[in-house]
Design a protein around this motif. Sequence first.
Motif, short mmCIF file in Angstrom:
data_model
loop_
_atom_site.label_atom_id
_atom_site.label_comp_id
_atom_site.label_asym_id
_atom_site.label_seq_id
_atom_site.Cartn_x
_atom_site.Cartn_y
_atom_site.Cartn_z
N CYS A 190 0.84 -1.21 0.00
CA CYS A 190 0.00 0.00 0.00
C CYS A 190 0.87 1.25 0.00
CB CYS A 190 -0.88 0.03 1.25
SG CYS A 190 -1.93 -1.40 1.49
N GLU A 211 -1.59 0.60 -5.05
CA GLU A 211 -2.79 1.42 -5.10
C GLU A 211 -2.55 2.66 -5.97
OE1 GLU A 211 -3.70 2.03 -0.94
OE2 GLU A 211 -2.49 3.84 -0.88
N SER A 213 -5.56 4.48 -7.01
CA SER A 213 -6.74 5.32 -6.85
C SER A 213 -6.50 6.35 -5.76
CB SER A 213 -7.96 4.46 -6.51
OG SER A 213 -9.06 5.26 -6.18
N ARG A 214 -6.21 5.87 -4.56
CA ARG A 214 -5.95 6.79 -3.45
C ARG A 214 -4.59 7.46 -3.56
NH1 ARG A 214 -9.05 7.73 0.69
NH2 ARG A 214 -8.26 8.56 2.65
N ASN A 215 -3.67 6.83 -4.26
CA ASN A 215 -2.33 7.38 -4.47
C ASN A 215 -2.05 7.49 -5.97
OD1 ASN A 215 -0.41 7.73 -1.93
ND2 ASN A 215 -1.75 5.98 -1.49
N GLY A 235 -4.63 -1.01 -8.61
CA GLY A 235 -5.67 -0.57 -7.68
C GLY A 235 -6.41 0.63 -8.23
N CYS A 236 -7.68 0.43 -8.61
CA CYS A 236 -8.43 1.50 -9.27
C CYS A 236 -9.74 1.83 -8.54
CB CYS A 236 -8.74 1.11 -10.71
SG CYS A 236 -9.68 -0.42 -10.87
N ASP A 238 -11.05 3.11 -4.64
CA ASP A 238 -10.59 3.62 -3.35
C ASP A 238 -11.22 2.79 -2.23
OD1 ASP A 238 -9.89 5.00 -1.07
OD2 ASP A 238 -10.37 6.98 -1.88
N SER A 239 -10.45 1.89 -1.65
CA SER A 239 -10.98 0.99 -0.63
C SER A 239 -11.09 1.67 0.73
CB SER A 239 -10.11 -0.26 -0.51
OG SER A 239 -8.76 0.09 -0.30
N ASP A 271 -7.79 -0.80 -4.32
CA ASP A 271 -6.51 -0.42 -3.71
C ASP A 271 -6.10 -1.39 -2.63
OD1 ASP A 271 -6.07 1.81 -5.25
OD2 ASP A 271 -6.80 3.25 -3.77
N CYS A 272 -7.06 -1.82 -1.83
CA CYS A 272 -6.76 -2.69 -0.69
C CYS A 272 -8.02 -3.51 -0.38
CB CYS A 272 -6.34 -1.83 0.51
SG CYS A 272 -5.35 -2.73 1.73
#
Length: 302
Positions: A190, A211, A213-215, A235-236, A238-239, A271-272
């Motif tokens: 992550c 990740e 999306s968030r990053n 990761g697309c 945002d978990s 993302d996670c």
Amino acid sequence: MNLIPGAPLLPTTVVGSYPVVQGGGLSSLVNPLRSAMKRAVEDQISAGIDIISDGQVRGDMVGAFTSRLPGIRGQEVVGKVLPASAPITAADVRYARRRTPLVKGIVTGPTTLAHALHLATPLYRNREELVPDLASALALEARALQEEGIAVLQIDEPILSTGMGDLEVAKKAIAIIAGQVSVPVCLHVCGDLGAVVDDLLSYPVQILDFEFSRNPGNMEIISGKDLGGRMIGFGCVDSASPEVEPADVILSRIRGGVELFGPEQMLVDPDCGLRMHSRDTAYAKLSHMAEAAKTARKECQG
């Protein structure tokens, strides 16, 4: 590139965990989380996920493993860490494999586990000395999961982006686990990759899961890097957010990944893990992601 036989172009997958939805009845008294595992499996299949997990419903990513390893009591290392007396996650993976051919086996990485534990024995002077024994224990779990027919083995090492873990020790530990299986090995990390990406690209794995999306800055960080034939878990979704992104938003992110990496080099995932969300939210996130990936697949195939 087809590291995962039977998987389509731009295969969808999960990072692992799913909300725990417990059932009732007599069976729940004997195995209280089996119904939650079944629900997680069925939801992933219904949502359109190509490579599912068992849902990781039987505990948090640390305790699910450390609670079964001799030498660990609670959150304390009290003696030499040894392998579990029996496989920890194999039974749930076996159920998932009966429902669909493509299943991802997942273990929490030895460096992440080591940093979640307190050393209460002089056998280990520091966490770096503990990591190899944890890796040896997890290597047997990895072998058991391969025997169950997993398509991919994922090793979760979220701590590696924080600077807390020794990256060279972690690399050797990953090699211990990866050396026990012949299926593709995926490393999930992550966070911001800026300080660690070059190290991670030297690890003996076939898939790197990050990740984006968030990053979103990770796109620029990894742009131009030589992936050495590795695939990217993209990761697309945002978990961390309860918001359910529309499929077109996710599709836009996937298109950006395709432009950077090419569709043959990508797996599509959140993302996670999604464990902290409601079942409705988690299911919607996966469904929208699968819809977006299906559209992107059609675009790439013309």
